[in-house]
Scaffold this active site. Structure first.
Site, short mmCIF file in Angstrom:
data_model
loop_
_atom_site.label_atom_id
_atom_site.label_comp_id
_atom_site.label_asym_id
_atom_site.label_seq_id
_atom_site.Cartn_x
_atom_site.Cartn_y
_atom_site.Cartn_z
N GLY A 97 -13.87 -10.62 0.79
CA GLY A 97 -13.76 -9.50 -0.15
C GLY A 97 -12.18 -8.93 -0.14
O GLY A 97 -11.35 -9.66 0.25
N GLY A 99 1.94 -18.07 -1.26
CA GLY A 99 0.74 -18.18 -0.57
C GLY A 99 0.89 -18.59 1.08
O GLY A 99 1.78 -17.70 1.57
N GLY A 130 -2.82 -10.76 -2.45
CA GLY A 130 -1.60 -10.34 -3.04
C GLY A 130 -1.35 -8.86 -3.28
O GLY A 130 -0.29 -8.31 -3.21
N ASP A 131 -2.60 -8.08 -3.44
CA ASP A 131 -2.53 -6.66 -3.77
C ASP A 131 -2.12 -6.00 -2.15
O ASP A 131 -1.25 -5.11 -2.05
CB ASP A 131 -4.01 -6.01 -3.82
CG ASP A 131 -4.23 -6.93 -5.25
OD1 ASP A 131 -3.42 -7.11 -6.22
OD2 ASP A 131 -5.75 -6.95 -5.48
O1 RIB Z 1 -6.45 -8.88 -7.10
C1 RIB Z 1 -7.73 -8.97 -6.85
C2 RIB Z 1 -8.25 -8.19 -7.86
O2 RIB Z 1 -8.20 -8.47 -9.03
C3 RIB Z 1 -9.89 -8.05 -7.55
O3 RIB Z 1 -10.32 -7.05 -6.78
C4 RIB Z 1 -10.28 -7.90 -9.29
O4 RIB Z 1 -10.62 -6.47 -9.47
C5 RIB Z 1 -9.14 -7.94 -9.90
O5 RIB Z 1 -8.73 -6.84 -10.55
#
Ligand code: RIB
Length: 306
Positions: free
Chosen positions: A292, A225, A256-257
């Protein structure tokens, strides 16, 4: 964008696509309790779809292999991929309703998420085998665990010899040795590290990185984080700490994505792990400053000079 159909993909993401149903709350309800929240907002999300959009927005030639339902959420998700410049030739349709994530976000920007996998659970090993041509063009393949574990294992098998696998085991599950051995890197946050290590997790994140490396991946990244990330490589056997820039967090969903996508892209461009992670923490920090998931991901221009 790819100029030619034979151009390689910088990144092939194999993973989930969810409609994120988001409510802001003052605090999360305890068991048996009801609380009131904000108006509902619906956004494109899912860890796989998020990674694909994050990479494409940074300029990566990106493709997504995923499954959505033949419904309005599926169309929302596919359109969001196309708008970001992701190649959607691998987005399969049908089999179940599109996955949905129920998300609450509190005033500190922290989130809690429950996912109904829907069509994500129907992305099969056969779907991976049928996407052989996408794999053949990929420098880096990135995968998470909102799709079946059998499918993830097939991704590890389908990986071309000169391509690299990046795995974020989220939500965490026990990982087969063949999957762990293919990871370069395994990318985990604190929850995922503790889950995978079970009782063997040491007191410090540096210990987690070393213990995870001992399980077989070629390299490990532990995200911390606001404290940045740790990287560890089986080649050098060292753990390097990468600090994060300061950021005023509004919503951590998808950060994180964005981090993992940025890391994967830069690794595919030839950066070594600490350099790629230093770039990725900047992308993750930028993503928490907006609401978001996909809407919050920065472009290369917004990020400033690299
Ligand atoms: O990492 C965030 C995601 O986790 C969100 O967009 C939700 O869809 C879950 O998959």
């Amino acid at each position: 964008m790819r100029d030619d159909l034979n151009d390689p993909y910088d990144l092939l993401v194999v993973g989930s696509a969810n409609a994120d149903l988001v409510i802001g709350v003052e605090r999360r309800p305890a068991a048996g309790e009801t609380v009131l929240g904000s108006d509902l907002s619906v956004h494109p999300g899912g860890k796989g779809a998020n990674q694909a959009v994050a990479a494409a927005r940074l300029g990566a030639r990106t493709a997504l292999l995923a499954r959505v339902g033949d419904d309005a959420h599926g169309r929302l998700l596919t359109e969001a991929q196309r708008a970001a410049g992701v190649d959607t030739v691998g987005v399969l349709v049908g089999g179940a309703p599109t996955g949905v994530a129920l998300i609450t976000v509190d005033p500190s920007g922290d989130n809690s998420i429950v996912v109904s996998p829907g069509a994500n659970a129907r992305l099969t090993p056969e779907d991976v085998r049928a996407a052989e041509s996408l794999f053949g063009l990929a420098r880096v393949v990135s995968v998470q665990l909102e799709i079946p574990l059998d499918t993830v294992a097939e991704v590890a098998r389908a990986l071309p010899a000169d391509a690299r696998l990046v795995l974020n085991p989220s939500p965490p599950a026990p990982l087969p040795a063949e999957v762990l051995a293919a990871c370069d890197p395994l990318v985990v946050n604190e929850h995922e590290a503790r889950f995978i290590l079970g009782g063997t997790a040491g007191p410090a994140p540096e210990d987690w990185a070393r213990s995870l490396l001992a399980l077989g991946p070629r390299s490990v990244v532990v995200t911390l984080g606001a404290a940045g990330a740790l990287v560890a490589d089986s080649g050098t056997d060292t753990v390097v700490r990468v600090p994060s820039p300061r950021a005023d967090a509004v919503d951590t969903t998808g950060a994180g994505d964005a981090f993992t996508a940025a890391l994967a892209w830069r690794l595919g461009r030839g950066d070594d792990l600490p350099v790629a992670a230093a770039f990725a923490v900047r992308v993750g920090a930028a993503a928490v400053t907006r609401k978001g998931a996909q809407e919050s991901f920065p472009t290369a221009a917004e990020l400033g000079p690299v």
